[in-house]
Design a protein around this motif. Structure first.
Motif, short mmCIF file in Angstrom:
data_model
loop_
_atom_site.label_atom_id
_atom_site.label_comp_id
_atom_site.label_asym_id
_atom_site.label_seq_id
_atom_site.Cartn_x
_atom_site.Cartn_y
_atom_site.Cartn_z
N UNK A 11 12.54 70.28 34.08
CA UNK A 11 11.23 70.53 33.80
C UNK A 11 10.63 69.78 32.65
N UNK A 12 11.19 68.69 32.01
CA UNK A 12 10.88 68.12 30.84
C UNK A 12 11.21 66.75 32.35
N UNK A 13 12.06 66.10 32.37
CA UNK A 13 12.20 65.03 33.47
C UNK A 13 11.41 65.17 34.22
N UNK A 14 10.94 65.84 34.91
CA UNK A 14 9.81 66.10 36.43
C UNK A 14 8.37 65.43 35.82
N UNK A 15 8.40 66.49 34.33
CA UNK A 15 7.09 66.01 33.21
C UNK A 15 6.79 64.96 32.72
N UNK A 16 8.03 63.71 32.94
CA UNK A 16 7.71 62.17 32.50
C UNK A 16 8.05 61.48 33.50
#
Length: 333
Positions: free
Chosen positions: A174-179
């Motif tokens: 989820x963090x990589x997608x948010x970035x």
């Protein structure tokens, strides 16, 4: 479910390019899962999702990369998506691009159903698993990232979705997608991209409307041929042809398809449909196809959709989209 999950093999070509960029020979890894690299350059080749999912799992593990789909998108080209990719590259508004994706996605995969929700202030494209299938999280990440990448290249480098939803595979995913999407991804059951309503009116740079119309017609023929065995598809195509003469009835359809009314109702129920739902879905497809053709009037649309008068069409339109037909193409303030 007896139907097997399938997707175009060209989806995996960016994965091969990514491996090469990481100094890893792709052919042995692809061969390990029974996938030919040659097929990834063949627009007609399909691959079983059991094989492609296993390959994605292995490469995600090998590269230790929770943003594998995003990095694949950076290696992709329009041709990765076959004829649909070429149709998307022909441009038009972002809304028309989203409508093409929803309409023709079955040409490239049967794993998900795509839904487009158009509201007064937002437009959402949702990736819903087809019955019996579970899409690979990196595969959907790849498709979503490819779409946003095209938006940033062809419309505005600063144009971002206003919301992104995704299953909570893990925090790093989820963090990589948010970035990448530049908005905090919300955990949800399904993958969804949401754009501001005014943003989807923007035109892709170097759009070619005539080319897009020609490709739309070609893809329509391919889709009809591919799904000619589907009763629902055939019913929808028949309804499209009947609507200018007035709204056809369930009895009319049963006679046309040599079935009893009860049998036809049962077949629709098996597809989680009623006759009224089928009529509405077909009409909405026609609206989204015709509304952006220059010169198309509300009166013409009401006729094409088989409404008794313009006011009946306007009421139905406002129920579907939350705005009147005359407001639909106006950008939000």
């Amino acid at each position: 479910m007896s139907m097997e999950g399938k997707a175009v093999a060209m989806f995996l070509r960016p994965l091969a390019s990514l491996l090469v960029a990481r100094n890893i020979a792709p052919e042995p890894i692809f061969s390990q899962f029974g996938i030919s690299l040659a097929d990834t350059r063949n627009s007609e080749a399909m691959v079983d999702t059991t094989k492609s999912y296993a390959l994605l799992d292995e490469v995600e593990r090998l590269l230790d990369d929770p943003s594998l789909g995003i990095n694949m998108a950076r290696e992709s080209e329009y041709s990765t998506f076959g004829g649909l990719g070429l149709a998307l590259s022909a441009g038009g508004s972002l809304l028309s691009v989203l409508q093409r994706i929803v309409r023709f996605h079955r040409l490239i995969s049967n794993v998900v159903n795509l839904e487009l929700d158009i509201e007064a202030d937002r437009v959402a494209i949702r990736f819903v698993p087809n019955d019996g299938f579970k899409p690979h999280h990196q595969g959907i990440q790849f498709v979503m990232a490819s779409l946003v990448r095209m938006v940033r290249i062809r419309i505005d480098a600063k144009l971002n979705p206003i919301e992104v939803h995704a299953p909570a595979i893990n925090e790093l995913f989820l963090d990589r997608m948010s970035r990448y999407f530049r908005v905090k991804v919300q955990a949800a059951d399904h993958f969804t991209l949401v754009f501001a309503r005014h943003a989807v009116n923007a035109e892709l740079q170097s759009s070619e409307p005539q080319m897009a119309a020609m490709l739309d017609a070609t893809l329509s023929e391919r889709l009809a041929q591919q799904e000619k065995g589907s009763l629902v598809i055939q019913l929808s195509l028949w309804v499209e042809g009947q609507l200018p003469e007035g709204e056809p009835s369930l009895t009319d359809a049963a006679e046309q398809f040599h079935m009893s009314v009860r049998s036809l109702q049962r077949r629709l129920t098996e597809e989680d449909l009623t006759w009224q739902k089928l009529l509405e879905r077909t009409r909405r497809t026609l609206v989204e196809r015709h509304l952006r053709i220059p010169g198309t009037s509300v009166t013409q649309l009401a006729f094409l959709l088989g409404f008794s008068d313009v006011s009946a069409f306007s009421r139905a339109f406002k129920k579907w989209y939350g705005v009147s037909p005359s407001q639909f193409n106006k950008p939000s303030e």
